[in-house]
Design an enzyme around this catalytic site. Structure first.
Site, short mmCIF file in Angstrom:
data_model
loop_
_atom_site.label_atom_id
_atom_site.label_comp_id
_atom_site.label_asym_id
_atom_site.label_seq_id
_atom_site.Cartn_x
_atom_site.Cartn_y
_atom_site.Cartn_z
N ALA A 1 0.85 -1.20 0.00
CA ALA A 1 0.00 0.00 0.00
C ALA A 1 0.88 1.25 0.00
O ALA A 1 1.99 1.24 0.55
CB ALA A 1 -0.89 -0.01 1.23
N GLY B 1 0.89 -5.41 0.65
CA GLY B 1 -0.05 -5.60 -0.45
C GLY B 1 0.60 -6.19 -1.69
O GLY B 1 -0.08 -6.82 -2.51
N GLU C 1 0.51 -9.76 -1.04
CA GLU C 1 -0.89 -10.19 -1.16
C GLU C 1 -1.32 -10.30 -2.63
O GLU C 1 -2.09 -11.19 -3.00
CB GLU C 1 -1.80 -9.22 -0.41
CG GLU C 1 -1.64 -9.36 1.10
CD GLU C 1 -2.44 -8.34 1.88
OE1 GLU C 1 -2.30 -7.13 1.57
OE2 GLU C 1 -3.20 -8.72 2.78
N GLU D 1 3.13 -6.03 7.53
CA GLU D 1 2.22 -5.00 8.05
C GLU D 1 2.33 -4.78 9.56
O GLU D 1 2.16 -3.66 10.03
CB GLU D 1 0.77 -5.33 7.70
CG GLU D 1 0.41 -5.07 6.24
CD GLU D 1 0.66 -6.26 5.32
OE1 GLU D 1 1.40 -7.18 5.71
OE2 GLU D 1 0.12 -6.26 4.21
N1 COA Z 1 4.50 3.57 -0.25
C1 COA Z 1 4.88 4.75 -0.78
N2 COA Z 1 6.11 5.00 -1.22
C2 COA Z 1 7.01 4.01 -1.13
C3 COA Z 1 6.70 2.75 -0.60
C4 COA Z 1 5.37 2.54 -0.15
N3 COA Z 1 4.95 1.35 0.34
N4 COA Z 1 7.80 1.98 -0.63
C5 COA Z 1 8.78 2.72 -1.17
N5 COA Z 1 8.31 3.96 -1.45
C6 COA Z 1 9.03 5.11 -2.01
C7 COA Z 1 10.04 5.67 -1.00
O1 COA Z 1 9.41 6.50 -0.07
C8 COA Z 1 10.98 6.37 -1.94
O2 COA Z 1 10.41 7.61 -2.30
P1 COA Z 1 11.34 8.95 -2.38
O3 COA Z 1 12.29 8.68 -3.53
O4 COA Z 1 10.35 10.02 -2.68
O5 COA Z 1 12.03 9.08 -1.07
C9 COA Z 1 11.01 5.48 -3.17
O6 COA Z 1 9.81 4.69 -3.11
C10 COA Z 1 12.18 4.53 -3.19
O7 COA Z 1 12.19 3.85 -1.95
P2 COA Z 1 13.53 3.33 -1.28
O8 COA Z 1 13.20 2.80 0.07
O9 COA Z 1 14.56 4.39 -1.35
O10 COA Z 1 13.90 2.17 -2.31
P3 COA Z 1 14.77 0.85 -2.10
O11 COA Z 1 14.89 0.25 -3.45
O12 COA Z 1 16.01 1.14 -1.34
O13 COA Z 1 13.85 -0.11 -1.17
C11 COA Z 1 11.85 -1.25 -0.52
C12 COA Z 1 12.67 -0.66 -1.67
C13 COA Z 1 10.56 -1.80 -1.12
C14 COA Z 1 12.64 -2.39 0.15
C15 COA Z 1 11.57 -0.18 0.56
O14 COA Z 1 11.11 1.01 -0.10
C16 COA Z 1 10.51 -0.55 1.57
O15 COA Z 1 10.80 -1.31 2.48
N6 COA Z 1 9.27 -0.01 1.43
C17 COA Z 1 8.20 -0.25 2.37
C18 COA Z 1 7.61 -1.61 2.17
C19 COA Z 1 6.54 -1.92 3.19
O16 COA Z 1 6.72 -1.88 4.38
N7 COA Z 1 5.34 -2.25 2.69
C20 COA Z 1 4.22 -2.62 3.49
C21 COA Z 1 3.09 -1.69 3.21
S1 COA Z 1 1.67 -2.15 4.17
#
Ligand code: COA
Length: 261
Positions: free
Chosen positions: A67, A112, A115, A135
């Site tokens: 999400a 998500g 999921e 989550e």
């Molecule tokens: N929602 C919104 N934006 C997100 C996002 C999410 N779930 N996941 C990543 N982004 C955005 C970051 O905020 C960042 O934005 P910015 O450039 O404006 O700062 C961009 O995507 C890149 O993210 P970054 O973390 O720098 O990339 P990465 O390649 O190093 O890591 C992930 C990728 C997916 C491992 C990491 O972003 C992450 O752990 N995201 C959260 C995942 C999560 O907890 N999801 C559960 C949701 S319920």
């Protein structure tokens, strides 16, 4: 009007390839992204010329980071409830597609994103990526089918380990516990996915749909009811010309030419 660039779809050669296209946000699922995806899914669900559906994410960093947490921050409780209704509905739309579906998990899949892959029939995953229902680390729970579909796939014990520990699981562990069907190095992932799609396309398309329905509908029923369900699904394919074509092809020692009829 939805923003069509958020999710792209290419339909050709009886395959629909869907790509979540927000690589800069790691393909996070915002409400407009979900609405666009639902539009695409409702079109594909009724297309007789689409026999296999694939789902992947743009770029090479993430399949889908779940999400959209930035969007969520500005939401009221009512808006969160409405978002959850939509994300749950989207995953159900994927699971309810009559055609077989393949998640090509080309990067990390969290929340998500995981999921979304669980709602597909088959999963092939980049060997270097991580997957998980993370989550609880955000003080929420998987709310788009994760608490329901994951234990059905990997068993209650493994699902609790993943969800309660908010585990980011490696591809090899995901393969070992049956969460994904196959893993491949990033350079050969698409090729591995293509082989699976070819194998699906070699089979009767209506038979695939009937078999999928028999398994999905039967798996939550008591055995007698499930067997009746299987018989009902079989009855749908008895009048098809593809069934007769397969019998002719067998007799003539050639490959069948299916038409999805
Ligand atoms: N929602 C919104 N934006 C997100 C996002 C999410 N779930 N996941 C990543 N982004 C955005 C970051 O905020 C960042 O934005 P910015 O450039 O404006 O700062 C961009 O995507 C890149 O993210 P970054 O973390 O720098 O990339 P990465 O390649 O190093 O890591 C992930 C990728 C997916 C491992 C990491 O972003 C992450 O752990 N995201 C959260 C995942 C999560 O907890 N999801 C559960 C949701 S319920």
């Amino acid at each position: 009007m939805s923003d069509s660039s958020l999710v792209e779809v290419i339909c050709e050669n009886n395959i629909a390839c869907i790509t979540i296209n927000r690589p800069e946000a790691r393909n996070a699922l915002s409400l407009p992204t979900l609405l666009r995806l639902r539009e695409i899914l409702s079109d594909i669900a009724v297309r007789k010329d689409i026999w296999v559906v694939t789902l992947t994410g743009a770029g090479d960093k993430a399949f889908c980071a779940g999400a959209d947490l930035k969007e969520r921050r500005g939401m009221s409780e009512e808006q969160v409830v409405e978002f959850l209704r939509n994300i749950r509905g989207t995953m159900n739309d994927i699971a309810n597609l009559p055609q077989p579906t393949l998640a090509i998990i080309n990067g990390h899949a969290f929340g998500g994103g995981c999921e979304m892959s669980l709602a597909c029939d088959l999963r092939v995953m980049n060997a270097q990526s991580l997957i998980g229902l993370t989550e609880t680390s955000l003080a929420i729970i998987p709310g788009a089918g994760g608490c329901v579909r994951l234990p059905r796939l990997v068993g209650v014990a493994k699902a609790k380990e993943m969800v309660l520990l908010s585990k980011r699981m490696s591809a090899s562990e995901a393969l070992e516990c049956g969460l994904v069907n196959q893993i491949a190095d990033s350079g050969s992932l698409q090729q591995a996915a293509d082989v699976l799609v070819e194998q699906l396309l070699a089979n009767g398309p209506l038979a695939l749909q009937a078999a999928k329905a028999a398994i999905d509908l039967g798996s939550d029923l008591a055995i007698d009811a499930a067997l009746e369900q299987e018989a009902e699904c079989y009855s749908r394919i008895i009048p098809t010309s593809d069934r007769l074509e397969a019998l002719s092809a067998f007799a003539e020692r050639r490959k069948p030419q299916f038409k999805g009829e």
